[in-house]
Design an enzyme around this catalytic site. Structure first.
Site, mmCIF file in Angstrom:
data_model
loop_
_atom_site.group_PDB
_atom_site.id
_atom_site.type_symbol
_atom_site.label_atom_id
_atom_site.label_comp_id
_atom_site.label_asym_id
_atom_site.label_seq_id
_atom_site.Cartn_x
_atom_site.Cartn_y
_atom_site.Cartn_z
ATOM 1 N N GLY A 67 28.722 21.957 53.963
ATOM 2 C CA GLY A 67 29.860 21.092 53.689
ATOM 3 C C GLY A 67 29.467 19.626 53.776
ATOM 4 N N GLU A 121 20.361 19.804 59.638
ATOM 5 C CA GLU A 121 20.892 19.946 58.283
ATOM 6 C C GLU A 121 20.000 19.226 57.282
ATOM 7 O OE1 GLU A 121 25.676 20.305 59.328
ATOM 8 O OE2 GLU A 121 24.803 18.353 58.849
#
Length: 223
Positions: free
Chosen positions: A86, A107
């Site tokens: 996301g 990430e």
């Protein structure tokens, strides 16, 4: 549609996009946060179609394992076709702000390895200019004051995120009140500050594909 329904719709769209391209040797990179959790839940229904996953956080690893999906260390993986995650904000060029869940460093590492970075978000996350969402910066704890002073020089208003430690044992400073017109340049400037691990701008390596949940359906944006 509620925000949760929009997240579920884009999560399913991401599964539908990658599923035909997976085989029993495929390993999928998986992000962190509420939308990524929707993706994990949707992906779990097809866990026989791929080998396993690389997780960008301990929380994601736990959720994957809870679904019976094998989790691999990134260092043991030679090929990562997809990374799905996301975002807190995206511009039309698919530059992102991420890190609201404090997992930005891992990430960013997994995104760097993946051949295709798919961002999934609801329509509210698409903005003309990044910066309304405070920019997270992961910082070595002893450098907190030094880094904050340097961020002020760059025009930001740094706020220490109290009570939060990253999976790497570091702290987060959120930088408010920045209108980020050149995200590639600012990402490099912040990362050059001594004591910064990384920041939540994903501009040097932006998303390749943005699946955006709207009331009219899932829209697909590419760079």
């Amino acid at each position: 549609m509620t925000q949760d329904q929009l997240k579920q719709a884009v999560a399913q769209a991401a599964v539908d996009f990658i599923l035909p391209k997976l085989d029993d040797k495929s390993i999928v990179g998986v992000g962190t946060g509420s939308t990524a959790n929707c993706f994990i839940d949707a992906l779990a229904k097809h866990k026989a179609a791929f080998d396993g996953a690389v997780a960008s956080s301990e929380a994601t690893a736990a959720r994957l394992k809870g679904h019976g999906i094998p989790v691999y260390e990134l260092n043991t993986v030679s090929d990562l076709e997809f990374y799905v995650d996301g975002a807190d904000e995206s511009d039309e060029h698919l530059n992102l702000i991420k890190g609201g869940g404090a997992a930005l460093t891992r990430e960013k590492i997994v995104a760097a390895v993946a051949k295709t970075f798919i961002c999934i978000a609801d329509g509210s996350k698409l903005v003309p200019v990044l910066g309304a969402f405070p920019l997270p910066v992961e910082v070595i704890p002893m450098a907190r004051s030094h880094v904050a002073r340097q961020l002020v020089k760059l025009g930001g208003d740094p706020v220490y995120r109290e009570g939060v430690l990253t999976d790497n044992g570091n702290i987060i400073i959120d930088v408010h009140n920045m209108s980020i017109t050149n995200p590639v340049e600012l990402e490099a400037q912040i990362n050059a500050i001594v004591g910064v691990v990384t920041n939540g701008l994903f501009a040097a390596r932006p998303a390749d594909l943005l699946l955006l949940g709207t009331t009219e359906g899932v829209k697909t944006l590419t760079r």
